[in-house]
Design an enzyme around this catalytic site. Structure first.
Site, PDB file in Angstrom:
ATOM      1  N   ASP A  81       0.876  -1.173   0.000  1.00  9.98           N
ATOM      2  CA  ASP A  81       0.000   0.000   0.000  1.00  9.98           C
ATOM      3  C   ASP A  81       0.910   1.219   0.000  1.00  9.98           C
ATOM      4  OD1 ASP A  81      -1.690   2.115   0.479  1.00  9.98           O
ATOM      5  OD2 ASP A  81      -2.732   1.189   2.179  1.00  9.98           O
ATOM      6  N   VAL A  82       0.980   1.919  -1.119  1.00  3.80           N
ATOM      7  CA  VAL A  82       1.939   3.020  -1.247  1.00  3.80           C
ATOM      8  C   VAL A  82       1.584   4.209  -0.364  1.00  3.80           C
ATOM      9  CG1 VAL A  82       2.603   2.359  -3.589  1.00  3.80           C
ATOM     10  CG2 VAL A  82       0.774   4.062  -3.251  1.00  3.80           C
ATOM     11  N   TYR A 174      -5.550  14.405  -9.981  1.00  5.31           N
ATOM     12  CA  TYR A 174      -4.682  13.495 -10.735  1.00  5.31           C
ATOM     13  C   TYR A 174      -3.670  14.286 -11.550  1.00  5.31           C
ATOM     14  CZ  TYR A 174      -3.440   9.493 -13.709  1.00  5.31           C
ATOM     15  OH  TYR A 174      -2.764   8.504 -14.377  1.00  5.31           O
ATOM     16  N   ALA A 176      -2.571  17.348 -11.014  1.00  3.64           N
ATOM     17  CA  ALA A 176      -1.617  17.989 -10.113  1.00  3.64           C
ATOM     18  C   ALA A 176      -0.599  16.981  -9.585  1.00  3.64           C
ATOM     19  CB  ALA A 176      -2.366  18.650  -8.955  1.00  3.64           C
ATOM     20  N   LYS A 178       0.387  14.148 -11.023  1.00  3.81           N
ATOM     21  CA  LYS A 178       1.300  13.697 -12.075  1.00  3.81           C
ATOM     22  C   LYS A 178       2.288  14.794 -12.468  1.00  3.81           C
ATOM     23  CE  LYS A 178      -0.147   9.467 -12.499  1.00  3.81           C
ATOM     24  NZ  LYS A 178       0.720   8.341 -12.075  1.00  3.81           N
TER      25      LYS A 178
END
Length: 279
Positions: A81-82, A174, A176, A178
């Site tokens: 789980d990152v 998403y 922001a 990336k």
């Protein structure tokens, strides 16, 4: 193309636990070049209803068995789980019990929550979770792996996105995140060049994964059409006229992991069929 210099090296690929994803394609490509593979993924169903499903333990074990048998390398499925620092530490420790070194890290795990939403209406919990998975996850995993990777040198490949360069409507968290991954990639590349670690990012455009299919279904519901028709409309914006395949992203990942790209670091490379072109 196979890169023989990858034989016997150890590669961790996060988010590699579903056969329909980019992570799985990268795992197979690196294994075809002789690399040993750590399949790191969450191993449980997605908590939030309506989002794309995540890998289960059974799927991960199936991929572990398939890669080991198909490519005659060592494969290991590890729960990760990152968003949990302790989980990241356990993944690195478990990897260390099977492999002496870590030569390649592909930070591929990603997700998007709370979409479609304009920024003014975005649920804060969903926003923060999207940032946590996509950006902070890259930081956590890289930080945990680097003490091991520094022993031998190696490379880190971060999965960014076209969305990190072109604003994605109603998916601001998403985009922001990336964009943050791209800058983190460049920062790490400068910091780690002196210890023999290269860091690059891949920026996929439209790639046919579960997330892409879900997007077309979502758009179809909004526009009162079909997912296939939404796909056809998207293809009109792509010079090559089609949606990409995960294997095409995997080919670039193998190149970046190999000595063929030995003079490349700090780059954010587009794989978009020409949909995104930059000076």
């Amino acid at each position: 193309m196979e890169y023989t210099d990858l034989q016997g090296k150890t590669a961790i690929i996060t988010g590699a636990g579903k056969k329909t994803g980019i992570g799985y394609a990268i795992a197979c490509k690196l294994a075809s070049c002789g690399a040993n593979i750590v399949i790191a993924d969450i191993g449980r169903p997605q908590e939030e209803a309506g989002q794309v499903s995540t890998a289960t333990t059974d799927e991960m074990k199936e991929i572990e068995k398939e890669i080991a048998g198909r490519f005659k390398v060592t494969a290991l499925a590890v729960i990760l789980d990152v968003t949990d620092t302790a989980s990241v530490a356990r993944m690195v420790a478990e990897t260390g019990r099977s492999f002496d070194d870590i030569h390649i890290l592909v930070n591929n795990a990603g997700a998007s929550f709370g979409v479609p939403s304009a920024v003014e209406n975005y649920d804060e919990t969903a926003w923060l979770k999207t940032i946590d998975v996509n950006l902070h996850g890259v930081f956590r995993v890289s930080k945990a792996v680097l003490p091991v990777m520094k022993k031998t040198g190696g490379c880190i490949i971060n999965m960014a996105s076209r969305a990190g360069k072109v604003p994605p409507l109603f998916n601001g968290a998403y985009g922001a995140a990336k964009a943050g991954v791209i800058m983190l990639t460049k920062t790490m590349a400068k910091e780690l060049a002196g210890v023999g670690i290269r860091v690059n990012a891949i920026c996929p455009g439209q790639i046919m994964t579960d997330i892409e299919k879900w997007r077309f279904e979502l758009e179809a519901a909004v526009f009162g059409t079909t997912a296939k028709e939404r796909e056809q409309e998207m293809c009109k914006t792509i010079p090559l006229g089609r949606i990409g395949d995960p294997a095409e992203v995997a080919s670039l990942a193998a190149f970046l992991a190999s000595n063929a790209s030995s003079y490349m670091t700090g780059q954010a490379i587009n794989v978009s069929g020409g949909q995104l072109m930059e000076l």
